[in-house]
Design a protein around this motif. Structure first.
Motif, PDB file in Angstrom:
ATOM      1  N   TYR A   1      34.312  50.204  28.672  1.00 19.97           N
ATOM      2  CA  TYR A   1      35.269  51.363  28.955  1.00 19.97           C
ATOM      3  C   TYR A   1      36.190  51.250  30.033  1.00 19.97           C
ATOM      4  CZ  TYR A   1      32.407  54.175  25.608  1.00 19.97           C
ATOM      5  OH  TYR A   1      31.706  54.456  24.545  1.00 19.97           O
ATOM      6  N   ALA A   2      37.595  50.743  29.992  1.00 19.89           N
ATOM      7  CA  ALA A   2      38.226  50.458  30.982  1.00 19.89           C
ATOM      8  C   ALA A   2      39.396  51.141  31.309  1.00 19.89           C
ATOM      9  CB  ALA A   2      38.836  48.973  30.791  1.00 19.89           C
ATOM     10  N   SER A   3      39.886  51.603  32.680  1.00 17.78           N
ATOM     11  CA  SER A   3      40.951  52.498  32.747  1.00 17.78           C
ATOM     12  C   SER A   3      41.355  52.239  34.371  1.00 17.78           C
ATOM     13  CB  SER A   3      40.513  54.038  32.587  1.00 17.78           C
ATOM     14  OG  SER A   3      39.567  54.299  33.598  1.00 17.78           O
ATOM     15  N   TRP A   4      42.328  52.596  34.646  1.00 18.57           N
ATOM     16  CA  TRP A   4      43.145  52.139  35.891  1.00 18.57           C
ATOM     17  C   TRP A   4      44.219  53.428  36.363  1.00 18.57           C
ATOM     18  CZ3 TRP A   4      45.764  47.297  38.059  1.00 18.57           C
ATOM     19  CH2 TRP A   4      45.613  47.197  39.447  1.00 18.57           C
ATOM     20  N   ASN A   5      43.560  54.429  37.194  1.00 23.08           N
ATOM     21  CA  ASN A   5      44.281  55.699  37.158  1.00 23.08           C
ATOM     22  C   ASN A   5      45.521  55.349  38.036  1.00 23.08           C
ATOM     23  OD1 ASN A   5      45.081  58.373  37.134  1.00 23.08           O
ATOM     24  ND2 ASN A   5      43.790  58.924  38.795  1.00 23.08           N
ATOM     25  N   GLY A   6      46.657  55.730  37.366  1.00 21.46           N
ATOM     26  CA  GLY A   6      47.949  55.551  38.159  1.00 21.46           C
ATOM     27  C   GLY A   6      48.736  54.519  37.855  1.00 21.46           C
ATOM     28  N   ALA A   7      48.001  53.262  37.250  1.00 27.94           N
ATOM     29  CA  ALA A   7      48.904  52.193  37.056  1.00 27.94           C
ATOM     30  C   ALA A   7      49.491  52.246  35.518  1.00 27.94           C
ATOM     31  CB  ALA A   7      47.801  50.916  36.740  1.00 27.94           C
ATOM     32  N   THR A   8      51.112  51.994  35.666  1.00 19.88           N
ATOM     33  CA  THR A   8      51.912  52.123  34.653  1.00 19.88           C
ATOM     34  C   THR A   8      52.459  50.975  33.919  1.00 19.88           C
ATOM     35  OG1 THR A   8      53.680  51.971  36.246  1.00 19.88           O
ATOM     36  CG2 THR A   8      52.834  54.279  35.774  1.00 19.88           C
ATOM     37  N   ARG A   9      51.976  49.654  34.568  1.00 17.74           N
ATOM     38  CA  ARG A   9      52.534  48.503  33.679  1.00 17.74           C
ATOM     39  C   ARG A   9      51.436  47.876  33.209  1.00 17.74           C
ATOM     40  NH1 ARG A   9      54.339  44.319  37.661  1.00 17.74           N
ATOM     41  NH2 ARG A   9      52.816  45.213  39.322  1.00 17.74           N
ATOM     42  N   ILE A  10      50.297  48.359  32.817  1.00 15.85           N
ATOM     43  CA  ILE A  10      49.333  47.704  31.993  1.00 15.85           C
ATOM     44  C   ILE A  10      49.693  47.671  30.469  1.00 15.85           C
ATOM     45  CG2 ILE A  10      46.966  47.695  31.179  1.00 15.85           C
ATOM     46  CD1 ILE A  10      46.380  49.267  33.592  1.00 15.85           C
ATOM     47  N   LYS A  11      49.743  46.477  30.094  1.00 21.29           N
ATOM     48  CA  LYS A  11      49.872  46.108  28.690  1.00 21.29           C
ATOM     49  C   LYS A  11      48.734  45.840  27.824  1.00 21.29           C
ATOM     50  CE  LYS A  11      52.310  45.018  24.868  1.00 21.29           C
ATOM     51  NZ  LYS A  11      51.283  44.179  23.972  1.00 21.29           N
ATOM     52  N   SER A  12      47.789  45.081  28.526  1.00 18.85           N
ATOM     53  CA  SER A  12      46.477  44.759  28.032  1.00 18.85           C
ATOM     54  C   SER A  12      45.227  44.559  28.655  1.00 18.85           C
ATOM     55  CB  SER A  12      46.639  43.474  27.007  1.00 18.85           C
ATOM     56  OG  SER A  12      46.839  42.433  27.719  1.00 18.85           O
ATOM     57  N   TRP A  13      44.153  44.813  28.119  1.00 18.26           N
ATOM     58  CA  TRP A  13      42.917  44.366  29.176  1.00 18.26           C
ATOM     59  C   TRP A  13      42.086  43.227  28.470  1.00 18.26           C
ATOM     60  CZ3 TRP A  13      41.569  47.229  33.254  1.00 18.26           C
ATOM     61  CH2 TRP A  13      42.109  48.438  33.248  1.00 18.26           C
ATOM     62  N   ARG A  14      42.085  42.126  29.492  1.00 22.72           N
ATOM     63  CA  ARG A  14      40.932  41.191  29.236  1.00 22.72           C
ATOM     64  C   ARG A  14      39.480  41.522  29.577  1.00 22.72           C
ATOM     65  NH1 ARG A  14      44.878  36.637  31.928  1.00 22.72           N
ATOM     66  NH2 ARG A  14      46.393  36.860  30.242  1.00 22.72           N
ATOM     67  N   PHE A  15      38.626  41.321  28.675  1.00 24.66           N
ATOM     68  CA  PHE A  15      37.137  41.704  28.784  1.00 24.66           C
ATOM     69  C   PHE A  15      36.221  40.286  28.814  1.00 24.66           C
ATOM     70  CE2 PHE A  15      38.868  45.557  26.922  1.00 24.66           C
ATOM     71  CZ  PHE A  15      38.600  46.423  27.795  1.00 24.66           C
ATOM     72  N   TYR A  16      35.611  40.298  29.889  1.00 29.37           N
ATOM     73  CA  TYR A  16      34.535  39.114  29.975  1.00 29.37           C
ATOM     74  C   TYR A  16      33.311  39.484  29.807  1.00 29.37           C
ATOM     75  CZ  TYR A  16      38.864  36.875  31.858  1.00 29.37           C
ATOM     76  OH  TYR A  16      40.105  36.558  31.970  1.00 29.37           O
ATOM     77  N   GLY A  17      32.255  38.552  29.795  1.00 31.13           N
ATOM     78  CA  GLY A  17      31.071  38.871  29.667  1.00 31.13           C
ATOM     79  C   GLY A  17      30.186  37.799  30.141  1.00 31.13           C
ATOM     80  N   ALA A  18      29.128  37.907  31.044  1.00 34.22           N
ATOM     81  CA  ALA A  18      28.175  36.765  31.339  1.00 34.22           C
ATOM     82  C   ALA A  18      26.890  37.076  31.208  1.00 34.22           C
ATOM     83  CB  ALA A  18      28.485  36.694  32.681  1.00 34.22           C
ATOM     84  N   HIS A  19      25.767  36.283  31.066  1.00 33.33           N
ATOM     85  CA  HIS A  19      24.265  36.381  30.996  1.00 33.33           C
ATOM     86  C   HIS A  19      23.718  36.542  32.396  1.00 33.33           C
ATOM     87  CE1 HIS A  19      24.186  36.637  26.702  1.00 33.33           C
ATOM     88  NE2 HIS A  19      24.861  35.555  26.705  1.00 33.33           N
ATOM     89  N   ASP A  20      24.456  35.981  33.485  1.00 38.33           N
ATOM     90  CA  ASP A  20      24.073  36.016  34.728  1.00 38.33           C
ATOM     91  C   ASP A  20      25.276  36.175  35.747  1.00 38.33           C
ATOM     92  OD1 ASP A  20      23.658  34.617  37.531  1.00 38.33           O
ATOM     93  OD2 ASP A  20      21.544  34.771  36.652  1.00 38.33           O
ATOM     94  N   LYS A  21      25.240  37.033  36.822  1.00 36.72           N
ATOM     95  CA  LYS A  21      26.508  37.391  37.519  1.00 36.72           C
ATOM     96  C   LYS A  21      26.946  35.919  37.996  1.00 36.72           C
ATOM     97  CE  LYS A  21      26.190  38.827  41.936  1.00 36.72           C
ATOM     98  NZ  LYS A  21      27.204  37.690  42.545  1.00 36.72           N
ATOM     99  N   ASP A  22      26.443  35.101  38.432  1.00 31.71           N
ATOM    100  CA  ASP A  22      26.971  33.944  39.142  1.00 31.71           C
ATOM    101  C   ASP A  22      27.189  32.994  38.016  1.00 31.71           C
ATOM    102  OD1 ASP A  22      26.497  34.888  41.665  1.00 31.71           O
ATOM    103  OD2 ASP A  22      24.616  34.679  41.901  1.00 31.71           O
ATOM    104  N   GLY A  23      26.773  33.177  36.858  1.00 32.18           N
ATOM    105  CA  GLY A  23      26.886  32.117  35.718  1.00 32.18           C
ATOM    106  C   GLY A  23      28.353  31.999  35.294  1.00 32.18           C
ATOM    107  N   SER A  24      28.502  31.469  34.021  1.00 31.49           N
ATOM    108  CA  SER A  24      30.008  31.236  33.476  1.00 31.49           C
ATOM    109  C   SER A  24      30.265  32.527  32.689  1.00 31.49           C
ATOM    110  CB  SER A  24      29.531  29.878  32.522  1.00 31.49           C
ATOM    111  OG  SER A  24      31.055  30.006  31.891  1.00 31.49           O
ATOM    112  N   TRP A  25      31.681  32.798  33.096  1.00 34.32           N
ATOM    113  CA  TRP A  25      32.155  33.968  32.296  1.00 34.32           C
ATOM    114  C   TRP A  25      32.754  33.556  31.036  1.00 34.32           C
ATOM    115  CZ3 TRP A  25      31.228  39.013  33.873  1.00 34.32           C
ATOM    116  CH2 TRP A  25      30.476  39.214  35.122  1.00 34.32           C
ATOM    117  N   THR A  26      32.528  34.465  30.043  1.00 35.67           N
ATOM    118  CA  THR A  26      33.141  34.262  28.681  1.00 35.67           C
ATOM    119  C   THR A  26      34.253  35.158  28.598  1.00 35.67           C
ATOM    120  OG1 THR A  26      31.044  33.318  28.059  1.00 35.67           O
ATOM    121  CG2 THR A  26      32.811  34.131  26.359  1.00 35.67           C
TER     122      THR A  26
END
Length: 548
Positions: free
Chosen positions: A304-329
């Motif tokens: 669930y993503a939002s950004w209150n007041g931001a008017t120029r958002i066209k899309s959202w990129r979502f990333y996941g990882a199995h470890d915070k310091d690991g590789s992001w997908t």
């Protein structure tokens, strides 16, 4: 307290304490019009408050210098409009007040809008007297009244009540054109079958008022018990907010409906809706919350993503990882969908983050790194696949009035904290700013570059210089040893000859004499015995023997 914000939603101005009904910057933002509500003790015996003093709410408006908060003009309703003109009696509505106590003053006037014309006069709206007033900017006197109990003009084809947002549209010496939002209802008394926007033509010669435009709701019979507005756009269309209803609309100048939209689910109130060219660039980070019902590998993760007041958002990129310091997908890049964009991924990711992207693919902002919320096995029985709703009560559904339970002291209830390892965070703390994390990585990289640069500088430049210096010192010591030996020879009388300096051209390249520019010339070499040093014991004894 009203405040002024820039495109980054930072405060650039503020005023003294005031009411929320009006705050309108004018004169290029140098001054502002604002409303103030003040309780006043008042003799309310005409309204049957006879055993003590009564209380009224006086409506006040001011024009204020935004930079200094200096009051440039002030108007008070009790000085110009008697409470007997009110259509809203004490204890009649949820906003009228009883008049019996300072905390419940009778709001007989209820000012809700202010406007100012080029001549310096003001236009104000009073909800509870159902009237519009033109007020002199010189002395505060009422120049004329539109509608209400004592109107200046005869209404030809309209009436209104409980209105909001009265505005100047046009004015000359003989005519005035004003707009307003006619509520026609206050939640208790209804005078009109629907709420609407109105444009009124006032003839100051004939003393008449004529409705020339009416803007109707798309929904038949829609009424607003409070709030609402009408804004004329540069192309002469009008944009309207429908008060305590969740609708906005746009109409052509002639009244044709060109837009009807809702911005939320009821019940949500909307005091005013405006249409402007606006680009918002908030300085905070986008908000992200992620959820998975279990931590099994194929348990779906919901973003669930939002950004209150931001008017120029066209899309959202979502990333996941199995470890915070690991590789992001990078999981997906999806178009923004309303205020909050929801995204589902079929795989469980304990760590997530999101990026807000504009139409050109430029990243506008990054969320913090988030730890995915996973309910405990017991709690997950009452949760859904996409989210977990708020609990209605303590305990289980069949436990009735269950009390709060207290877990043992020291029990781990924060899933990302490992208490057995000294409170460390094996996968990192969940609320880490991704940009700060990247900046720290850059700083560490710069430290390594500086370390290698220092090593290259030392071994490549300073190292050879140090080697040359050490060789020079060693040969200097050797020269001193040779000089000492020669001096010893002269002291013993075994050498008393003149010495000639060596030819600099045959000296080693590192010898300073080679580069000092000395000429190959002969010169005297003075042995120690040739100087006037103090005589030795043997010399003094020989001199004494000669005197004897």
């Amino acid at each position: 307290m009203p405040i002024a914000l820039c495109a980054q939603y930072s405060q650039v101005g503020g005023m003294a304490s005031s009411d929320m009904h009006e705050f309108m910057p004018i004169n290029g933002g140098k001054t502002a019009l604002m409303t103030v509500y003040q309780q006043r003790q008042f003799d309310m015996s005409p309204w049957n408050i006879k055993t003590g003093v009564g209380w009224v709410m006086e409506s006040v408006f001011q024009e204020v210098d935004i930079e200094t908060s200096k009051v440039l003009f002030e108007w008070r309703s009790l000085d110009h409009v008697d409470p007997s003109n009110s259509y809203t009696l004490p204890s009649a509505t949820d906003t009228s007040g009883t008049g019996l106590h300072v905390s419940e003053p009778w709001d007989y006037f209820h000012i809700n809008s202010i406007d100012k014309n080029a001549d310096g006069d003001y236009l104000i709206s009073s909800r509870h007297t159902s009237a519009i007033y033109k007020v002199s900017g010189k002395n505060g006197s009422v120049i004329w009244r539109l509608h209400g109990s004592n109107p200046t003009f005869r209404n030809i084809n309209f009436s209104f009540s409980q209105q909001h947002d009265a505005r100047w549209l046009y004015e000359n010496k003989t005519h005035s054109v004003v707009s307003l939002y006619n509520n026609g209802y206050n939640g208790f008394n209804q005078t009109h079958p629907y709420s609407s926007g109105m444009v009124i033509l006032i003839d100051h010669i004939e003393k008449t008022a004529l409705q020339v435009r009416e803007y109707l709701p798309k929904i038949p019979g829609l009424v607003s018990s409070s709030q609402g507005n009408l804004q004329r756009l540069p192309n002469n269309n009008v944009f309207m907010g429908w008060g305590n209803n969740v609708f906005v609309s746009e109409h052509s100048e002639e009244g044709e409906l060109v837009l009807w939209a809702s911005f939320a689910e009821a019940p949500v109130m909307n005091y005013r809706a405006m249409k402007f060219e606006w680009e918002g660039n908030p300085t905070d980070s986008p908000a992200l919350w992620t959820y998975s019902r279990t931590s099994e590998p194929f348990s779906p993760t919901t973003f669930y993503a939002s950004w209150n007041g931001a008017t120029r958002i066209k899309s959202w990129r979502f990333y996941g990882a199995h470890d915070k310091d690991g590789s992001w997908t990078l999981l997906d890049d999806i178009d923004k969908a309303g205020f909050e964009t929801e995204y589902h991924n079929a795989t469980f990711f304990p760590w997530t983050r999101a990026e807000a992207v504009n139409k050109d693919g430029v990243i506008l902002g990054k969320s913090e790194v988030k730890y995915t919320f996973v309910p405990s096995p017991d709690l997950s029985l009452f949760c859904q696949d996409e989210t977990c709703a708020d609990a209605p009560a303590y305990g289980l559904p069949d436990e009735g009035d269950a009390p709060i339970t207290i877990p043992p002291v020291g029990v781990s209830t924060v899933p990302w904290v490992d208490l057995e390892n000294g409170g460390t965070y094996p996968s990192g703390f969940p609320h880490v700013d991704a940009e700060n994390e990247a900046a720290e990585h850059d700083r560490q990289g710069k430290k390594q570059v500086l370390s290698w640069s220092a090593a290259v500088l030392f071994f490549g430049i300073l190292g050879p210089l140090y080697f040359i210096y050490r060789r020079y010192q060693r040969h200097q010591r050797q020269d001193l040893c040779n000089d000492d030996a020669e001096s010893a020879e002269s002291l013993t009388g075994r050498s008393n000859q003149n010495k000639t300096p060596a030819n600099p051209n045959v000296l080693p390249w590192w010898n300073w004499r080679r580069w000092a520019g000395e000429k190959n010339t002969s010169g005297p070499y003075f042995a120690l015995s040739d100087h006037n040093y103090p005589p030795t014991y043997e010399q003094r004894r020989a001199r004494m023997d000669r005197r004897d």
